[in-house]
Design a protein around this motif. Structure first.
Motif, short mmCIF file in Angstrom:
data_model
loop_
_atom_site.label_atom_id
_atom_site.label_comp_id
_atom_site.label_asym_id
_atom_site.label_seq_id
_atom_site.Cartn_x
_atom_site.Cartn_y
_atom_site.Cartn_z
N LEU A 33 0.82 -1.22 0.00
CA LEU A 33 0.00 0.00 0.00
C LEU A 33 0.86 1.26 0.00
O LEU A 33 0.53 2.24 -0.68
N ALA A 34 1.94 1.26 0.77
CA ALA A 34 2.83 2.43 0.82
C ALA A 34 3.43 2.70 -0.56
O ALA A 34 3.49 3.85 -1.01
N TRP A 35 3.90 1.66 -1.25
CA TRP A 35 4.48 1.84 -2.58
C TRP A 35 3.42 2.31 -3.57
O TRP A 35 3.68 3.16 -4.42
N MET A 36 2.20 1.76 -3.46
CA MET A 36 1.12 2.17 -4.36
C MET A 36 0.74 3.64 -4.12
O MET A 36 0.53 4.40 -5.07
N ASP A 37 0.67 4.03 -2.85
CA ASP A 37 0.35 5.42 -2.51
C ASP A 37 1.43 6.36 -3.02
O ASP A 37 1.14 7.45 -3.52
N LYS A 38 2.68 5.94 -2.94
CA LYS A 38 3.81 6.74 -3.45
C LYS A 38 3.66 6.96 -4.96
O LYS A 38 3.84 8.08 -5.45
N ALA A 39 3.32 5.91 -5.69
CA ALA A 39 3.14 6.03 -7.15
C ALA A 39 1.97 6.96 -7.46
O ALA A 39 2.05 7.81 -8.36
N ALA A 40 0.86 6.83 -6.71
CA ALA A 40 -0.30 7.70 -6.91
C ALA A 40 0.07 9.16 -6.61
O ALA A 40 -0.32 10.08 -7.34
#
Length: 130
Positions: A33-40
């Motif tokens: 989730l942290a990596w996905m949020d970073k990409a977003a």
């Protein structure tokens, strides 16, 4: 000859190291989730050219486990905009670096909000015309 403008997009690569995994040797959901949020965050920041914050994450689906030693590629795309909001879809693909086998492992949607210098929601540009 006119070509359609692609949706705003960001791509990130990460390596899954032991400190990213649980006792089963698979990626922690919170790390995904942290990596996905970073990409977003990156794609929304680039599109709005403003400070952005995450307002919501939704429809996160963990499809297959990601193992220690795999690479993950995250692709974040803005799929719609509101007055100050941006809907971002993020797809995370796991890859075995030795075999090249790739599988979509996690997908999710994030709502990002653009802020002005006072921390209030501020308008974002519309998506380019197709």
């Amino acid at each position: 000859m006119s070509m359609s403008t692609p949706l705003p997009e960001a791509r990130l690569l990460e390596m899954v190291f032991p400190d990213h995994t649980n006792h089963l040797g698979t990626l922690f959901g919170g790390q995904a989730l942290a990596w996905m949020d970073k990409a977003a965050f990156i794609v929304a920041s680039r599109h709005a050219r403003r400070i952005v914050v995450t307002a919501r994450s939704e429809e996160v689906n963990f499809r297959v486990p990601v193992r220690e030693g795999q690479l993950v590629e995250l692709v974040a795309r803005i799929v719609s905009t509101g007055r100050s909001s941006m809907q971002v879809e993020v797809e995370m693909t796991a890859e075995d670096p030795l075999t090249g086998d790739r599988r979509v492992c996690t997908t999710g949607r994030f709502v990002m909000i653009a802020l002005d210098s006072n921390g209030s929601p501020t308008p974002v540009p519309p998506l380019p015309e197709a």
